[in-house]
Enzyme design. Structure first.
Site: not given
Ligand code: AQP
Length: 344
Positions: A114, A206, A209
């Site tokens: 990040k 992955k 968001k």
């Molecule tokens: N691609 C994914 N596959 C399976 N699980 C996922 N999670 C996130 N992406 C995937 C799971 O969703 C939960 C909430 O995630 P979060 O919002 O707290 O944070 P994150 O992992 O940072 O989500 P993003 O979507 O990947 O956001 P960005 O783009 O900001 O990095 C968690 O249990 C996570 O494991």
């Protein structure tokens, strides 16, 4: 449920809630609520580790709560709340900032990803994010944490923090009359065919968001047409689907679509391949579109309805926070006593 078992997990209100968040986390939250006492948190303190526009943040907090409820979490039975309403998260995170070691945090791959090349410009909060995550879980002495595979390393760190706290303060814990091993070592629950849903445009990345292209992910707010368009355009390879799982090795895009199908249909990958092996993507994608629309449309419609009733969502979050505090406050009081703080 075994005695003393408690489930905690959180989702960041950073917009663009997607299929990975649903299959990797929220869908599993729903399943766990039948047998466990659960706290599901909209982790807004985590969200501000990167800049959030205040108006969008308020909207996104309600949207994650709406996604929890629309997916089937019962807010009367389980606790749904937003993190910033319970001050114990920040208080315990500070204590954990003083327990965790710099070397431990320096190893966290999510921070490296990040912060990227601009490490010096990243917020201090982004660096210490895993300490707050440990506090979220341990404030409720939660034992089980359903998360996607990307959170495994943070969960291991939470266990290290719990263990170090228990060791560092062992004599105080005993003197205060609390049980040995004051904090449980929380177990990650990472299972099923969709623990790491990948981008629709690149099987090596992955689904996330923050990816700039909306075509990489299926959002929980997408309608039928958009879901169909995104799956139709999803990257694939020219081979037909194999009949055995081994045939998906080295085919990340194919493995991703099959994993998504399996998780949505609640069947093992081997069964999906037994049914669809030999089919090309021209035949498989329409099946996947039908399934995705059938499973996701009711959720997005309900989310939309709930988002029209912001007052009700806010009331659910306030009620959830009151109930969360009832668990957190006595834990926090004991932690302060163990650390040696005085006063109420
Ligand atoms: N691609 C994914 N596959 C399976 N699980 C996922 N999670 C996130 N992406 C995937 C799971 O969703 C939960 C909430 O995630 P979060 O919002 O707290 O944070 P994150 O992992 O940072 O989500 P993003 O979507 O990947 O956001 P960005 O783009 O900001 O990095 C968690 O249990 C996570 O494991």
């Amino acid at each position: 449920m075994k005695q003393n078992e408690r489930v905690f997990s959180g989702v960041q209100p950073t917009g663009n809630l997607h299929l990975g968040n649903y299959l990797g986390a929220i869908k599993r939250f729903v399943a766990l609520q039948e047998e466990h006492e659960c706290l599901y948190c909209v982790v807004d303190l985590h969200a501000i580790t990167v800049w959030q526009d205040p108006e969008s943040l308020a909207h996104n907090i309600r949207e994650v709560a709406a996604a929890f409820i629309a997916s089937g979490i019962d807010p009367a039975k389980q606790i749904i709340f937003n993190q910033s309403q319970v001050s114990g998260h920040a208080e315990l995170a500070w204590i954990f900032n003083c327990v965790a070691r710099m070397g431990w945090l320096n190893r966290m791959t999510q921070f490296k990803e990040k912060a990227g090349k601009h490490k010096e410009n990243a917020s201090v909060g982004l660096f210490s994010y895993p300490n707050l995550m440990a506090a979220d879980i341990l404030l409720y002495r939660a034992t089980h944490v359903p998360v996607g595979a990307d959170q495994k390393q943070h969960l291991e760190l939470a266990r290290d923090i719990a263990q170090k706290f228990n060791n560092d303060f062992a004599s105080s814990i005993e003197k205060c009359g609390h049980e040995e091993g004051f904090f449980p070592l929380p177990k990650p629950l990472i299972a099923g065919p969709a623990t790491r849903v990948m981008s629709l445009r690149n099987g090596a990345e992955k689904m996330s968001k923050s990816a700039p292209s909306d075509m990489t992910r299926i959002n929980l707010t997408d309608d039928r047409d958009l879901i169909a368009k995104k799956i139709k355009k999803a990257k694939t390879d020219p081979e037909p689907l194999p009949s055995e799982e081994a045939g998906l090795a080295d085919r990340p895009e194919a493995a991703n679509l099959v994993g998504i199908y399996a998780a949505l249909a609640e069947m093992p990958v081997s069964d999906v391949l037994a049914q669809h092996g030999g089919a090309g993507f021209g035949a498989f994608k329409p099946e996947l579109i039908e399934l995705a629309v059938q499973k996701l449309s009711p959720i997005s419609e309900e989310m939309q309805k709930l988002m029209g009733e912001a007052g009700e969502i806010d009331a659910i979050l306030i009620d959830g926070a009151n109930r969360a505090r009832e668990i957190a406050d006595p834990v926090m009081a004991r932690v302060k006593e163990i650390v040696g703080f005085i006063g109420k």
